[in-house]
Design a protein around this motif. Structure first.
Motif, mmCIF file in Angstrom:
data_model
loop_
_atom_site.group_PDB
_atom_site.id
_atom_site.type_symbol
_atom_site.label_atom_id
_atom_site.label_comp_id
_atom_site.label_asym_id
_atom_site.label_seq_id
_atom_site.Cartn_x
_atom_site.Cartn_y
_atom_site.Cartn_z
ATOM 1 N N ALA A 145 48.532 19.642 42.428
ATOM 2 C CA ALA A 145 49.781 20.241 42.905
ATOM 3 C C ALA A 145 49.532 20.985 44.203
ATOM 4 O O ALA A 145 48.416 21.435 44.484
ATOM 5 C CB ALA A 145 50.361 21.192 41.861
ATOM 6 N N CYS A 146 50.612 21.144 44.976
ATOM 7 C CA CYS A 146 50.538 21.865 46.245
ATOM 8 C C CYS A 146 50.579 23.374 46.036
ATOM 9 O O CYS A 146 50.310 24.135 46.971
ATOM 10 C CB CYS A 146 51.665 21.430 47.165
ATOM 11 S SG CYS A 146 53.311 21.796 46.526
ATOM 12 N N GLY A 147 50.923 23.800 44.835
ATOM 13 C CA GLY A 147 50.996 25.228 44.558
ATOM 14 C C GLY A 147 51.198 25.480 43.074
ATOM 15 O O GLY A 147 51.449 24.553 42.289
ATOM 16 N N GLY A 151 52.980 22.964 40.256
ATOM 17 C CA GLY A 151 52.176 22.456 39.154
ATOM 18 C C GLY A 151 52.769 22.798 37.799
ATOM 19 O O GLY A 151 52.831 21.958 36.896
ATOM 20 N N GLU A 152 53.215 24.041 37.649
ATOM 21 C CA GLU A 152 53.785 24.466 36.370
ATOM 22 C C GLU A 152 55.108 23.769 36.080
ATOM 23 O O GLU A 152 55.467 23.565 34.923
ATOM 24 C CB GLU A 152 53.973 25.985 36.372
ATOM 25 C CG GLU A 152 52.638 26.732 36.334
ATOM 26 C CD GLU A 152 52.795 28.233 36.457
ATOM 27 O OE1 GLU A 152 53.925 28.680 36.820
ATOM 28 O OE2 GLU A 152 51.814 28.959 36.219
ATOM 29 N N PHE A 153 55.836 23.385 37.143
ATOM 30 C CA PHE A 153 57.098 22.679 36.946
ATOM 31 C C PHE A 153 56.866 21.283 36.368
ATOM 32 O O PHE A 153 57.483 20.904 35.367
ATOM 33 C CB PHE A 153 57.861 22.552 38.269
ATOM 34 C CG PHE A 153 58.985 21.556 38.202
ATOM 35 C CD1 PHE A 153 60.141 21.844 37.494
ATOM 36 C CD2 PHE A 153 58.873 20.308 38.822
ATOM 37 C CE1 PHE A 153 61.169 20.904 37.396
ATOM 38 C CE2 PHE A 153 59.895 19.375 38.730
ATOM 39 C CZ PHE A 153 61.048 19.679 38.019
ATOM 40 N N LEU A 154 55.975 20.510 36.969
ATOM 41 C CA LEU A 154 55.809 19.115 36.553
ATOM 42 C C LEU A 154 54.826 18.955 35.400
ATOM 43 O O LEU A 154 54.944 18.013 34.615
ATOM 44 C CB LEU A 154 55.360 18.260 37.749
ATOM 45 C CG LEU A 154 55.471 16.738 37.587
ATOM 46 C CD1 LEU A 154 56.877 16.318 37.189
ATOM 47 C CD2 LEU A 154 55.051 16.031 38.878
ATOM 48 N N LYS A 161 44.787 20.618 39.696
ATOM 49 C CA LYS A 161 43.979 20.943 40.874
ATOM 50 C C LYS A 161 44.884 21.358 42.023
ATOM 51 O O LYS A 161 45.839 20.654 42.360
ATOM 52 C CB LYS A 161 43.148 19.717 41.287
ATOM 53 C CG LYS A 161 42.267 19.921 42.510
ATOM 54 C CD LYS A 161 41.104 20.829 42.209
ATOM 55 C CE LYS A 161 40.141 20.915 43.408
ATOM 56 N NZ LYS A 161 39.020 21.838 43.124
ATOM 57 N N PHE A 162 44.595 22.493 42.620
ATOM 58 C CA PHE A 162 45.341 22.939 43.798
ATOM 59 C C PHE A 162 44.802 22.224 45.037
ATOM 60 O O PHE A 162 43.621 22.344 45.367
ATOM 61 C CB PHE A 162 45.207 24.453 43.965
ATOM 62 C CG PHE A 162 45.695 24.979 45.294
ATOM 63 C CD1 PHE A 162 46.993 24.749 45.722
ATOM 64 C CD2 PHE A 162 44.850 25.715 46.118
ATOM 65 C CE1 PHE A 162 47.440 25.226 46.948
ATOM 66 C CE2 PHE A 162 45.283 26.208 47.337
ATOM 67 C CZ PHE A 162 46.589 25.961 47.751
ATOM 68 N N ILE A 163 45.673 21.460 45.688
ATOM 69 C CA ILE A 163 45.338 20.792 46.952
ATOM 70 C C ILE A 163 46.259 21.385 48.018
ATOM 71 O O ILE A 163 47.469 21.129 48.008
ATOM 72 C CB ILE A 163 45.546 19.267 46.872
ATOM 73 C CG1 ILE A 163 44.807 18.661 45.681
ATOM 74 C CG2 ILE A 163 45.115 18.612 48.186
ATOM 75 C CD1 ILE A 163 43.302 18.689 45.771
ATOM 76 N N ILE A 349 37.969 20.314 49.954
ATOM 77 C CA ILE A 349 38.551 20.426 48.610
ATOM 78 C C ILE A 349 38.918 19.046 48.082
ATOM 79 O O ILE A 349 38.582 18.678 46.943
ATOM 80 C CB ILE A 349 39.785 21.356 48.638
ATOM 81 C CG1 ILE A 349 39.390 22.781 49.028
ATOM 82 C CG2 ILE A 349 40.506 21.343 47.287
ATOM 83 C CD1 ILE A 349 40.571 23.709 49.245
ATOM 84 N N LEU A 350 39.623 18.259 48.909
ATOM 85 C CA LEU A 350 40.039 16.924 48.468
ATOM 86 C C LEU A 350 38.843 15.966 48.417
ATOM 87 O O LEU A 350 38.726 15.164 47.482
ATOM 88 C CB LEU A 350 41.124 16.376 49.392
ATOM 89 C CG LEU A 350 41.797 15.080 48.925
ATOM 90 C CD1 LEU A 350 42.468 15.288 47.571
ATOM 91 C CD2 LEU A 350 42.809 14.585 49.954
#
Length: 363
Positions: A145-147, A151-154, A161-163, A349-350
């Protein structure tokens, strides 16, 4: 070399797509190569650059419900012909259910669903998207997720993983020479207060509210101007609204541009009254450009890594929005090179994420 299949709608110049290109240009392509599975039949803005960097672009059928039998037939044949893809990374939010379902059937070992938003666009596929949201954990086995909010929504209850939605920061730093050149090109004087917005002309971005706010701003400051960069399905409606409010002389529609980094220099204030967002790439870019930014309260506060950002409730009046925006005009040079939103800091990171996942296959 690891070849990763990045799944998108298309590769036109938009936030998600530009973010992917930022990573692709900067990743060590001797170790990791990106290929792109799109869902449009046409060539997109970034396709030629992708190919010049060694990537491939594939065109799957569009994700319309009536196309699903054709789509799954295509995907079955695709994975049969391309056994090299051990990592499929899908960026189309709830619709990722479909390509990842096909990848699971093809026994692709690493299937990443990536969340880029905190809500679902209310188009004709909305009921299906809600269903897919609840089913995505049946087909994905890794989550990104971007944030935090996205992430918590989907992926409620799942680890992800935060990207970072990282950008090539050096391109966006304020440049006074470019500011003067571009403001002259666009017909602006030093007296003009230029309000900027960059984004798809769509329901999510809430341009109709922005135009109402600008009407009030223009009443208070006749030298104010509004610049809208982007295209989308609501463009005709927004243009009609501008005409109806007698603002045509004061609002510029610039369409899609390949010089967006330069255009930030034109603005005095960046305004984004979105109804929902993940971590908007343009919000990151505007901060590196040194602009004061007014976001709606529907934009996750995670986007703010400087003190340039204000978050205003969409329940506030148009007049209050106008007053707040009119107070914001200072442009500063930023020294925020250590931010994770700088691609130089984010690309490992990625890279490491893909490499570590791939090692799990080999072990």
């Amino acid at each position: 070399m690891i070849r990763v299949l990045e799944v998108v709608n298309d590769m036109h110049r938009a936030g998600l797509e530009t973010m992917l290109m930022n990573y692709y240009r900067n990743v060590d392509r001797s170790k990791i190569q990106f290929d792109f599975l799109t869902h449009r039949p046409y060539e997109s803005d970034y396709d030629r650059e992708i190919k010049s960097l060694g990537g491939k672009v594939f065109h799957a059928p569009r994700l319309y419900p009536q196309n699903y039998p054709t789509y799954f037939k295509y995907m079955k044949e695709f994975f049969s012909e391309h056994p090299e893809y051990k990592i499929v990374h899908s960026h189309i939010d709830t619709m990722s259910y479909l390509p990842l379902k096909a990848a699971k059937k093809a026994n692709v070992p690493i299937r990443i669903a990536h969340s880029h938003n905190t809500s679902i666009d209310k188009d004709f596929k909305y009921p299906l998207k809600v269903y897919f949201k609840h089913r995505i954990s049946k087909v994905a086995n890794y989550y990104a997720a971007c944030g935090k909010e996205a992430g918590e929504f989907l992926f409620p209850g799942k680890k992800f993983k935060f990207i970072p939605n990282a950008i090539e920061a050096d391109r966006f730093l304020h440049n006074d020479k470019i500011r003067k050149e571009y403001r002259t090109k666009l017909g602006f004087t030093d007296e003009n207060l230029v309000i900027g917005n960059i984004g798809r002309l769509s329901y999510q971005k809430n341009h109709e509210f922005l135009v109402k706010v600008f009407k009030k701003i223009h009443q208070k400051n006749p030298d104010a101007r509004l610049v809208l960069i982007g295209v989308g399905e609501k463009e005709k409606k927004i243009r009609n609204q501008v005409d109806t409010l007698n603002l045509s002389k004061f609002v510029q529609f610039l369409g899609n541009r390949n010089d967006v980094a330069n255009l930030y220099n034109v603005f005095d204030v960046f305004v984004m009254p979105s109804l929902f967002e993940g971590i908007p790439v343009v919000g990151i870019e505007a901060q590196f450009a040194g602009l004061p930014i007014v976001f709606s309260d529907r934009v996750p506060k995670e986007v703010a890594f400087t003190d340039q950002c204000k978050f205003i409730s969409l329940d506030e009046s148009v007049d209050e929005w106008a007053n707040i925006i009119l107070k914001e005009r200072k442009i500063e040079s930023n020294n925020i090179s250590n931010s994770l939103y700088n691609i130089k800091n984010a690309v490992p990171i990625l890279e490491n994420y893909y490499i570590n996942l791939y090692k799990q296959i080999l072990d």
